[in-house]
Design a protein around this motif. Structure first.
Motif: not given
Ligand code: ADP
Length: 320
Positions: A206-211
């Motif tokens: 998926l795509q996004g902000s890890r934190q």
């Protein structure tokens, strides 16, 4: 309203000028006839101007213009009232939401602060306080401080996420890694309650902000464990379809009353089941989760049956 008044004034002035011209022509003709001068018009061509009819026409014109203006003024006032109301409505809702937020936050802050203050005061008044009693007092104080710290962290996180509308630096991530991290963070709580966590996630990307995504699944997993009965089972499942990554977090815990599900993502909302209120929390976790999902242009929903369990479904866009 000004345009209508100005327009009416010009109409009245123009038409009235013609009326006055006719009246003046009539007066001149009468004067010439009176002083024996040849008539201004021959009797045949002299217009038949009836002063009574002219006065009536003038008064009709004034009345019509007055009515038209009143209708326009009334209509504009009404339209203005409704339009202003509609424009102000979102601002009023925002201010009401902000006031509710401040009052809820103050209420949550007051409880541990009051307990801290009264315990410290009682301790200080006790001249014969033993070391063991002092330790018990400090331990209880520490619990309140930890609770205050958790609340301030949640408030800070929520306000930080409120500011973010769009993140351009999303990276391609492995859902498995993110879930692994969330499981690691919550495993202490799961161990204490002897809860088994089952993870069925393949190679979903998926795509996004890890934190942010780690925080999202930690919140959902933490809730699933918190609201499960001891020795329960929590399941995390990940799938993909043509457009989305779907993650399901299921538990067989206390469940949520269907009536309150629409409010569950509101800030400081805690479902009023006695067990839910006994559990630690401020009702901010799901608001933070919803904000993270919004930032990722996804969706989050809860299906639940009281005393049977809940499933939270998160849908996130596939990586491009
Ligand atoms: P908190 O858990 O800190 O109270 P949340 O915002 O995470 O706050 O959740 C709001 C409320 O929703 C909880 O107080 C609880 O009543 C209910 N809730 C959330 N997740 C679950 C779940 N998995 N099972 C039962 N109730 C839940």
């Amino acid at each position: 309203m000004s345009v209508s008044l100005l327009f009416s004034f010009f109409i009245y002035e123009n038409v009235n000028r013609d009326f006055r011209r006719f009246e003046r022509m009539e007066e001149i003709s009468d004067e010439r006839e009176g002083s024996g001068l040849p008539p201004f018009h021959t009797r045949r061509t002299r217009p038949m101007i009836n002063p009574v009819l002219v006065a009536q026409a003038r008064s009709h014109l004034l009345t019509s213009l007055g009515i038209v203006n009143l209708v326009i003024i009334g209509g504009s006032a009404l339209a203005g009232y409704f339009l202003a109301g509609r424009t102000l409505q979102p601002i009023q809702e925002m201010v009401a939401g902000l006031n509710r937020f401040v009052s809820d936050a103050s209420h949550e802050l007051r409880t541990p602060l009051t307990s801290l203050r009264s315990e410290i005061e009682v301790g200080l008044r006790n001249k014969k306080l033993t070391l063991t009693e002092a330790r018990t007092l400090i331990t209880s104080n520490l619990e309140d401080v930890v609770r205050l710290q958790a609340l301030s962290n949640d408030l800070l996180t929520l306000t930080q996420y409120e500011k973010i509308t769009n993140v351009k630096t999303f990276e391609k991530l492995s859902l498995e890694e993110i879930i692994h991290r969330a499981v690691k963070i919550t495993q202490g709580l799961a161990k204490n309650k002897h809860i088994a966590i089952h993870v069925n996630i393949g190679g979903v990307m998926l795509q996004g902000s890890r934190q942010q995504l780690e925080e999202l699944f930690t919140i959902l997993l933490d809730n699933a464990i918190k609201y499960s009965h001891p020795k329960g089972v929590v399941t995390l499942t990940g799938t993909t379809d043509h457009h989305k990554v779907n993650v399901f977090v299921s538990d067989r815990g206390i469940g949520i009353d269907k009536k309150v599900i629409p409010f569950i993502f509101d800030r400081f909302y805690r479902a009023d089941t006695s067990r839910s209120k006994q559990t630690d929390g401020f009702g901010l976790g799901l608001s933070i989760a919803k904000k993270i999902v919004d930032i990722h242009k996804g969706s989050i929903e809860i299906e639940s049956t009281l005393r049977q369990g809940s499933t939270v479904t998160v849908k996130l866009p596939l990586p491009k």
